[in-house]
Design a protein around this motif. Structure first.
Motif, PDB file in Angstrom:
ATOM      1  N   ARG A 302       0.551  -1.114  -0.038  1.00 21.96           N
ATOM      2  CA  ARG A 302       0.166  -0.136   0.169  1.00 21.96           C
ATOM      3  C   ARG A 302       0.850   1.291   0.224  1.00 21.96           C
ATOM      4  NH1 ARG A 302      -4.435  -0.992   4.481  1.00 21.96           N
ATOM      5  NH2 ARG A 302      -5.125  -3.953   4.522  1.00 21.96           N
ATOM      6  N   PRO A 303       0.756   2.487  -0.160  1.00 17.72           N
ATOM      7  CA  PRO A 303       0.838   3.836   0.464  1.00 17.72           C
ATOM      8  C   PRO A 303       1.324   3.423   1.209  1.00 17.72           C
ATOM      9  CG  PRO A 303      -1.252   3.684  -1.007  1.00 17.72           C
ATOM     10  CD  PRO A 303      -0.946   2.217  -0.488  1.00 17.72           C
ATOM     11  N   PHE A 304       1.249   3.201   2.006  1.00 18.74           N
ATOM     12  CA  PHE A 304       1.629   3.653   4.233  1.00 18.74           C
ATOM     13  C   PHE A 304       3.212   2.862   3.825  1.00 18.74           C
ATOM     14  CE2 PHE A 304       2.675   2.271   8.052  1.00 18.74           C
ATOM     15  CZ  PHE A 304       2.079   3.636   8.669  1.00 18.74           C
ATOM     16  N   GLY A 305       3.620   2.208   3.064  1.00 22.59           N
ATOM     17  CA  GLY A 305       4.862   1.458   2.503  1.00 22.59           C
ATOM     18  C   GLY A 305       5.796   2.177   2.434  1.00 22.59           C
ATOM     19  N   LYS A 306       5.266   3.274   1.149  1.00 18.74           N
ATOM     20  CA  LYS A 306       5.560   4.055   0.151  1.00 18.74           C
ATOM     21  C   LYS A 306       6.612   4.150   1.586  1.00 18.74           C
ATOM     22  CE  LYS A 306       4.326   2.500  -3.844  1.00 18.74           C
ATOM     23  NZ  LYS A 306       3.349   3.240  -5.304  1.00 18.74           N
ATOM     24  N   THR A 307       5.387   5.094   2.181  1.00 15.56           N
ATOM     25  CA  THR A 307       6.353   6.195   3.301  1.00 15.56           C
ATOM     26  C   THR A 307       6.899   5.522   4.392  1.00 15.56           C
ATOM     27  OG1 THR A 307       4.549   7.329   2.783  1.00 15.56           O
ATOM     28  CG2 THR A 307       5.583   7.768   4.823  1.00 15.56           C
ATOM     29  N   LEU A 308       6.902   4.495   4.849  1.00 17.87           N
ATOM     30  CA  LEU A 308       8.306   4.375   5.686  1.00 17.87           C
ATOM     31  C   LEU A 308       9.181   3.465   4.899  1.00 17.87           C
ATOM     32  CD1 LEU A 308       6.202   0.812   7.001  1.00 17.87           C
ATOM     33  CD2 LEU A 308       6.797   3.176   8.142  1.00 17.87           C
ATOM     34  N   LEU A 311      10.574   6.929   4.666  1.00 19.91           N
ATOM     35  CA  LEU A 311      11.463   7.601   6.253  1.00 19.91           C
ATOM     36  C   LEU A 311      12.640   6.787   6.458  1.00 19.91           C
ATOM     37  CD1 LEU A 311       8.725   7.588   8.454  1.00 19.91           C
ATOM     38  CD2 LEU A 311       9.930   9.563   7.510  1.00 19.91           C
ATOM     39  N   GLU A 312      12.855   5.744   5.386  1.00 24.45           N
ATOM     40  CA  GLU A 312      14.700   5.207   5.493  1.00 24.45           C
ATOM     41  C   GLU A 312      15.391   5.234   5.081  1.00 24.45           C
ATOM     42  OE1 GLU A 312      13.730   0.419   5.327  1.00 24.45           O
ATOM     43  OE2 GLU A 312      13.404   0.554   6.929  1.00 24.45           O
ATOM     44  N   SER A 313      15.422   5.989   3.499  1.00 23.27           N
ATOM     45  CA  SER A 313      16.021   6.657   2.817  1.00 23.27           C
ATOM     46  C   SER A 313      16.575   8.061   3.417  1.00 23.27           C
ATOM     47  CB  SER A 313      15.180   7.041   0.977  1.00 23.27           C
ATOM     48  OG  SER A 313      15.024   5.516   0.885  1.00 23.27           O
ATOM     49  N   ILE A 314      15.118   8.660   3.919  1.00 26.73           N
ATOM     50  CA  ILE A 314      15.775  10.024   4.675  1.00 26.73           C
ATOM     51  C   ILE A 314      16.929   9.994   6.165  1.00 26.73           C
ATOM     52  CG2 ILE A 314      14.938  11.594   6.555  1.00 26.73           C
ATOM     53  CD1 ILE A 314      12.423  11.487   4.419  1.00 26.73           C
ATOM     54  N   ALA A 315      16.621   8.448   6.431  1.00 28.48           N
ATOM     55  CA  ALA A 315      17.581   8.139   7.638  1.00 28.48           C
ATOM     56  C   ALA A 315      19.110   8.079   7.138  1.00 28.48           C
ATOM     57  CB  ALA A 315      16.997   7.901   8.248  1.00 28.48           C
ATOM     58  N   GLN A 316      19.151   7.881   5.670  1.00 27.23           N
ATOM     59  CA  GLN A 316      20.312   7.341   5.477  1.00 27.23           C
ATOM     60  C   GLN A 316      20.702   8.679   5.136  1.00 27.23           C
ATOM     61  OE1 GLN A 316      21.997   4.079   5.979  1.00 27.23           O
ATOM     62  NE2 GLN A 316      20.418   3.550   6.923  1.00 27.23           N
ATOM     63  N   ASP A 317      20.055   9.631   4.058  1.00 29.50           N
ATOM     64  CA  ASP A 317      20.712  10.513   4.083  1.00 29.50           C
ATOM     65  C   ASP A 317      21.004  11.195   5.319  1.00 29.50           C
ATOM     66  OD1 ASP A 317      20.877  12.604   1.432  1.00 29.50           O
ATOM     67  OD2 ASP A 317      19.818  13.716   3.244  1.00 29.50           O
ATOM     68  N   ARG A 320      24.549  10.101   6.251  1.00 31.52           N
ATOM     69  CA  ARG A 320      25.496  10.990   5.476  1.00 31.52           C
ATOM     70  C   ARG A 320      25.740  11.704   5.038  1.00 31.52           C
ATOM     71  NH1 ARG A 320      23.010   7.069   1.925  1.00 31.52           N
ATOM     72  NH2 ARG A 320      21.681   8.723   1.075  1.00 31.52           N
ATOM     73  N   ARG A 321      24.841  12.820   5.092  1.00 26.74           N
ATOM     74  CA  ARG A 321      24.877  14.152   5.027  1.00 26.74           C
ATOM     75  C   ARG A 321      25.896  14.754   6.649  1.00 26.74           C
ATOM     76  NH1 ARG A 321      20.110  18.775   4.269  1.00 26.74           N
ATOM     77  NH2 ARG A 321      21.618  21.146   3.530  1.00 26.74           N
ATOM     78  N   TRP A 322      25.145  14.274   7.827  1.00 27.14           N
ATOM     79  CA  TRP A 322      25.620  14.754   9.095  1.00 27.14           C
ATOM     80  C   TRP A 322      25.852  13.865   9.921  1.00 27.14           C
ATOM     81  CZ3 TRP A 322      23.619  19.909   9.254  1.00 27.14           C
ATOM     82  CH2 TRP A 322      23.289  20.020   8.711  1.00 27.14           C
ATOM     83  N   GLY A 323      27.017  12.830   9.440  1.00 28.35           N
ATOM     84  CA  GLY A 323      27.927  12.267   9.401  1.00 28.35           C
ATOM     85  C   GLY A 323      27.477  11.895  10.918  1.00 28.35           C
ATOM     86  N   VAL A 324      26.100  10.874  10.871  1.00 29.37           N
ATOM     87  CA  VAL A 324      26.088   9.999  12.412  1.00 29.37           C
ATOM     88  C   VAL A 324      25.102   8.576  11.662  1.00 29.37           C
ATOM     89  CG1 VAL A 324      24.373  12.210  13.550  1.00 29.37           C
ATOM     90  CG2 VAL A 324      23.092  10.572  11.247  1.00 29.37           C
ATOM     91  N   ILE A 325      25.505   8.177  12.569  1.00 27.08           N
ATOM     92  CA  ILE A 325      25.298   6.282  12.587  1.00 27.08           C
ATOM     93  C   ILE A 325      23.177   6.617  12.826  1.00 27.08           C
ATOM     94  CG2 ILE A 325      25.308   3.990  13.953  1.00 27.08           C
ATOM     95  CD1 ILE A 325      28.006   4.775  13.176  1.00 27.08           C
ATOM     96  N   SER A 326      23.737   4.958  11.558  1.00 24.27           N
ATOM     97  CA  SER A 326      21.946   5.354  11.116  1.00 24.27           C
ATOM     98  C   SER A 326      22.057   3.459  11.435  1.00 24.27           C
ATOM     99  CB  SER A 326      21.393   5.276   9.747  1.00 24.27           C
ATOM    100  OG  SER A 326      19.794   5.130   9.379  1.00 24.27           O
ATOM    101  N   VAL A 327      21.193   3.088  12.043  1.00 21.64           N
ATOM    102  CA  VAL A 327      20.894   1.427  12.430  1.00 21.64           C
ATOM    103  C   VAL A 327      19.206   1.884  12.504  1.00 21.64           C
ATOM    104  CG1 VAL A 327      23.336   1.110  12.824  1.00 21.64           C
ATOM    105  CG2 VAL A 327      21.197   0.896  14.662  1.00 21.64           C
ATOM    106  N   GLY A 328      19.050  -0.143  12.632  1.00 17.86           N
ATOM    107  CA  GLY A 328      17.625  -0.550  12.064  1.00 17.86           C
ATOM    108  C   GLY A 328      16.566  -0.085  10.597  1.00 17.86           C
ATOM    109  N   GLY A 329      15.109  -0.825  11.466  1.00 17.20           N
ATOM    110  CA  GLY A 329      15.154  -0.046  10.194  1.00 17.20           C
ATOM    111  C   GLY A 329      12.956  -1.234  10.757  1.00 17.20           C
ATOM    112  N   TYR A 330      12.339  -0.775   9.516  1.00 12.47           N
ATOM    113  CA  TYR A 330      10.951  -0.873   9.719  1.00 12.47           C
ATOM    114  C   TYR A 330      10.473  -2.460   9.385  1.00 12.47           C
ATOM    115  CZ  TYR A 330      10.678   3.691   9.797  1.00 12.47           C
ATOM    116  OH  TYR A 330      11.339   5.631   9.894  1.00 12.47           O
ATOM    117  N   ASP A 331      11.249  -3.332   8.975  1.00 13.24           N
ATOM    118  CA  ASP A 331      11.313  -4.512   8.481  1.00 13.24           C
ATOM    119  C   ASP A 331      11.522  -5.204   9.863  1.00 13.24           C
ATOM    120  OD1 ASP A 331      10.898  -7.292   7.666  1.00 13.24           O
ATOM    121  OD2 ASP A 331      12.452  -7.040   5.906  1.00 13.24           O
TER     122      ASP A 331
END
Length: 367
Positions: A302-308, A311-317, A320-331
């Motif tokens: 569903r469209p809700f899944g695309k939003t999730l 958000l995971e892509s935003i966290a990864q971005d 990279r941009r701010w030099g912070v660790i990003s772990v985890g996910g919704y799956d």
């Protein structure tokens, strides 16, 4: 013929009487809501409970429906020492206990229905109070960046003053004063059904709220000194597979084909808050927690899944941009979390949270 009678004074009398009775009724509802829900409306009571928590006591309450942001504000400004690790996010973090970070001075600052603005407000308070931790864990949820006009939840407005102060410091254009006024919180004070429901709950409760040294009570939820929640025996007995599966189906039906939007301006604002924290020497970590397996599988169609996924892509971005660790996910499959690790579609138990937190490198936890 009889002379015409001027009825205007009578109309004015009944109008004034009606308005007076309505005002009296609303005042009575507000008073009883205030008295029956002190941790939602009574600032002095919230201040007192925060003091107990800061001193290392736990506090048992009827439920978790309180003004968490007002409580966190009091805790932050009453702290006697700076935490090593602060976790901030929504209720998906409420069972993140101190034992997930052994050897660290831990503060779980979770609030209900967190938004991007909350991250700015929290950064402001921790800095203003001189309590910026070594490590701050932030996370994103499905409406973290939803435009204010489209939100159902309005709890974030409690921290509107702190949000606006940090936005000014970051050079971010804040929302209008109209968008940040806590109208829903004010109107909730005069909501009549809440009075009757609360009165019924209080009358039927075999225990009364108060400080405790216990981590579990028969019917009261325990707010631990570290800020986390420990469920009552009654609540734990409710979280059966049948209950959880029913909740998952209900939430899927409620969501339908809707999906929350993402406001790029809020993404930018949160990124700048992360940059501010980094400039202060805070180790920022982005951690996403998973959804119930059945919920996640279905929502990906569903469209809700695309939003999730966005958000995971935003966290990864942000990583990279701010030099912070990003772990985890919704799956949940990424971490081996199964249906038994959840109490509903989004809230995982410590058994699952520990697997997600375990992905954070020890050096980044401050260990």
């Amino acid at each position: 013929m009889p002379a015409d009678v001027d009825t205007r004074p009578r109309y004015r009398f009944f109008t004034v009487l009606t308005i007076g009775l309505a005002a009296f009724l609303f005042a009575g509802i507000g008073l009883w809501n205030y008295r029956l829900n002190p941790l939602a409306y009574d600032r002095s009571q919230l201040r007192e409970v925060a003091g107990m928590l800061v001193q290392g006591q736990n506090y048992a309450n009827y439920d978790t429906n309180i003004n968490w942001r007002a409580l966190r504000r009091e805790q932050i400004y009453q702290m006697k020492a700076t935490p090593d690790v602060v976790v901030f996010g929504g209720s998906r973090w409420w069972e993140a206990h101190a034992d997930l970070f052994p050897g660290q001075r831990f503060f779980n600052a979770w609030v209900s229905n967190d938004q991007a603005e909350d991250a700015l407000a929290l950064a402001y308070m921790l800095d203003h109070a001189g309590r910026l931790p070594k490590t701050l864990i932030l996370s994103l949820r499905f409406i973290s960046f939803q435009p204010p006009a489209e939100r159902e939840a309005a709890e974030w407005q409690e921290w509107s003053g702190e949000y606006r102060a940090m936005a000014a410091r970051l050079g971010v254009a804040p929302h209008s004063y109209f968008d940040t006024m806590p109208v829903k919180n004010w109107s909730g004070l005069f909501y009549a059904p809440a009075v009757f429901e609360r009165a019924r709950q209080v009358a039927a409760a075999p225990e009364k709220p108060g400080p405790t040294t216990l981590m579990q009570k028969p019917s009261l939820e325990v707010i631990a000194a570290d800020g986390s929640i420990h469920w009552s025996k009654k609540s734990l007995a409710k979280y059966t597979k049948k209950f959880v599966d029913g909740n998952v189906r209900k939430e899927l039906l409620k969501i339908g084909d809707r999906a929350p939007k993402i406001d790029p301006a809020l993404v930018d604002a949160m990124g700048k808050a992360i940059g501010f924290l980094r400039s202060k020497g805070v180790r920022v970590i982005l951690v996403q927690t998973p959804y119930h397996p059945d919920f996640y599988t279905e929502i990906q169609k569903r469209p809700f899944g695309k939003t999730l996924n966005s958000l995971e892509s935003i966290a990864q971005d942000m990583s990279r941009r701010w030099g912070v660790i990003s772990v985890g996910g919704y799956d949940p499959a990424r971490f081996g979390c199964v249906g038994a690790d959840f109490i509903d579609q989004i809230h995982s138990k410590p058994s699952c949270l520990s697997k997600v937190v375990g992905l954070i490198p020890a050096k980044d936890k401050g260990v």
